[in-house]
Design a protein around this motif. Structure first.
Motif, short mmCIF file in Angstrom:
data_model
loop_
_atom_site.label_atom_id
_atom_site.label_comp_id
_atom_site.label_asym_id
_atom_site.label_seq_id
_atom_site.Cartn_x
_atom_site.Cartn_y
_atom_site.Cartn_z
N MET A 147 -14.79 -3.24 6.84
CA MET A 147 -13.82 -2.23 6.42
C MET A 147 -14.53 -0.95 6.00
N HIS A 165 -11.32 1.32 7.56
CA HIS A 165 -9.93 0.92 7.65
C HIS A 165 -9.67 -0.13 6.58
N LEU A 166 -8.41 -0.54 6.43
CA LEU A 166 -8.06 -1.51 5.38
C LEU A 166 -7.40 -2.75 5.95
N ASN A 167 -7.57 -2.97 7.25
CA ASN A 167 -6.81 -4.05 7.90
C ASN A 167 -7.17 -5.43 7.36
N ASN A 168 -8.41 -5.59 6.87
CA ASN A 168 -8.86 -6.93 6.49
C ASN A 168 -8.57 -7.27 5.04
N GLN A 191 0.84 -1.21 0.00
CA GLN A 191 0.00 0.00 0.00
C GLN A 191 0.87 1.25 0.00
#
Lengths: 138, 179, 92
Positions: free
Chosen positions: C52, C57-60, B25
Motif C-alpha cells: 500500500m 493505495h488503500l485497497n488492502n 473511509q
C-alpha cells in the motif's frame, strides 16, 4: 504554499522509507526470536513485536505516502484493533503454555505463580465435585 | 439488568461511529449521522454488561502517557531484538506476582494490556479476587530485576489511574506518593 | 529510492517468513506452531502494508484488519482447546 515542496516531499519519502525498513526488520526480529529462544514463553515476547511496533511503523508510512488527512483515522482504527487483540491472544497462549507445562523451569530465576497453582490444584483435587479450573478469572 | 446511562454509553457510541466512518473511509456529516443511528441500534440490540468507567478522563495526562508508551515499546523492541541475537538460548526468565492497587476490572485489564503490549513482559495469569497479575518477564536474572519489573508495572498502573481512575483511587495514589 | 526500500523489505520479510515456517515445521508443541502461524500472518500483513505504501493505495487495509482478526480468533481458539483438553481430560 511551501517554498520548496520538493524538499518537503523528499523528507517525507525518506522518513516513510526508514519506517518501512525498520518495520520489516521488526518482522525479521520476531522470526529470529522464534528460532533462537529456548521455550514457548520467551518466544511469545518476540512474537508480539512485529504486531505492535512493526505494524505501527508500516501504517505510519502508508499514511505519510498517501498524504491525505482522512486516511489517518482509518489507519489509527486498524492499529487500535491490533492493540486490543494482540495482548488477549498472547495471554491466552501464554496461559495455556504455562498450564500445560510448556516451560522450562530451569530457565526461570523466580516463579511466584507455581506455589499458587499447586495450592489451587490441591484444593481442586480435594473438592472433586467442582470444576477445578474456575479458581481464576476467565 | 440496569441500563447504562447515556454518559456511560457515550464512549462506546463515539467509538462505533468512528469505526463506521473509518470502514467507509468517508467522514461526511450524513454518513456519520447514519453511523450514529446504527451505533445506537447496535448498542440497544446487542446489549453487553456496561464497562464501569469512572467518568473521568484526563487528556493532559493521557498524551504524555501515550508518548512514553510508544517510547517504551520502541526501546523494549530493540532490547528483545538484541537479546534474540546476542543471548538466544541462554536467556533467563521469571514469573513475578504483582499486586495492583486498584480492584476495578477496567484498571486491571488496562494495566495488563499495556504491560503485554510492551515486549519483554507478558501477563500469564490474573487473580481477579486479589487483583494480582502474574507476569512473565524476559531476561529477569535476579531479585533486582524482579523488583524493577514490579516497579514498572506499578508505575504503569499509577499512570493509568491518573488518566482514568476513580476519585478514590486517585486520592489513595496521591497519599501513597506523598507519604 | 523506493526500489531499494522494496528490495530491502522484501528480503527481510522473506527471511522472516522462512524463519516462521521453519518454526511451524519444527515447533515441538502445538502452541509453538500456533504462535509461529500468528507471526506468519503478521508478516503477511506487513507485506500488504508495504504494498500500500509503495503503490499509494488503500485497497488492502481491510484485508490487514481481517488478517489480524483471523490470527486473534485462531490463536485464542487453539489456546483454549489445548488448555481444556489437558486440564479436564474426562470432560465430554
Amino acid at each position: 504554499m511551501n517554498p520548496e515542496p520538493n524538499t518537503v516531499d523528499a523528507v517525507i519519502d525518506a522518513v516513510s522509507a526508514v519506517f518501512m525498513v525498520v518495520g520489516a526488520l521488526m518482522s525479521l526480529a520476531a522470526a529470529i526470536g522464534l528460532l533462537r529462544f529456548p521455550d514457548l514463553m520467551s518466544r511469545m515476547h518476540a512474537a508480539t513485536k512485529p504486531q505492535v511496533l512493526g505494524l505501527f511503523l508500516l501504517l505510519a508510512s502508508v499514511g505519510l505516502q498517501l498524504r491525505t488527512w482522512w486516511v489517518w483515522p482509518v489507519l489509527l482504527v486498524a492499529w487500535i484493533f491490533q492493540l486490543l487483540t494482540v495482548p488477549v491472544s498472547a495471554h491466552m497462549v501464554g496461559r495455556a503454555g504455562y498450564r500445560t507445562k510448556h516451560l522450562h523451569k530451569e530457565l526461570l530465576s523466580k516463579d511466584e505463580l507455581e506455589a499458587v497453582v499447586q495450592k489451587a490444584a490441591k484444593a481442586a483435587r480435594e473438592s472433586e465435585a467442582d470444576d477445578g479450573g474456575n479458581r481464576t478469572a476467565r | 439488568m440496569r441500563r447504562g446511562s447515556l454518559r456511560q454509553e457515550l464512549p462506546l457510541l463515539v467509538w462505533l461511529v468512528i469505526v463506521w466512518g473509518a470502514l467507509w473511509q468517508d467522514f461526511s456529516p450524513d454518513n456519520l449521522l447514519f453511523g450514529a443511528l446504527l451505533a445506537v441500534a447496535v448498542a440497544r440490540l446487542f446489549y453487553l454488561p456496561p464497562v464501569e468507567l469512572s467518568g473521568r478522563f484526563n487528556v493532559l495526562k493521557a498524551v504524555p502517557f501515550a508518548v512514553v508508551f510508544l517510547g517504551r515499546v520502541v526501546a523494549a523492541s530493540c532490547q528483545v531484538f538484541y537479546l534474540a541475537v546476542a543471548q538466544g538460548p541462554k536467556v533467563t526468565n521469571a514469573v513475578v506476582a504483582v499486586p495492583l492497587r486498584s480492584h476495578s476490572d477496567l484498571m486491571v485489564t488496562a494495566t495488563g494490556h499495556v504491560i503485554s503490549l510492551i515486549p519483554g513482559s507478558l501477563v500469564v495469569e490474573v487473580d481477579r479476587s486479589t487483583s494480582t497479575l502474574y507476569i512473565h518477564g524476559l531476561n529477569v536474572r535476579n531479585g533486582e530485576d524482579v523488583l524493577k519489573l514490579r516497579k514498572e508495572v506499578r508505575d504503569t498502573e499509577a499512570g493509568l489511574i491518573r488518566i482514568m481512575g476513580t476519585k478514590e483511587e486517585l486520592a489513595a495514589l496521591n497519599q501513597e506518593v506523598g507519604a | 529510492m523506493m526500489g531499494l526500500v522494496l528490495t530491502l523489505t522484501a528480503v527481510a520479510l522473506a527471511l522472516a517468513a522462512a524463519g516462521a515456517i521453519i518454526r511451524i515445521a519444527r515447533g515441538p508443541s502445538l502452541l509453538d506452531r500456533v504462535l509461529a502461524a500468528d507471526v506468519l500472518l503478521a508478516i503477511l500483513g506487513a507485506a500488504l502494508c508495504i504494498d500500500m505504501a509503495v503503490n499509494r493505495h488503500l485497497n488492502n487495509l481491510m484485508l490487514v484488519v481481517a488478517i489480524s482478526i483471523i490470527g486473534f480468533i485462531g490463536s485464542v481458539t487453539v489456546a483454549r482447546f489445548v488448555a481444556d483438553r489437558r486440564e479436564q481430560p474426562s470432560e465430554p
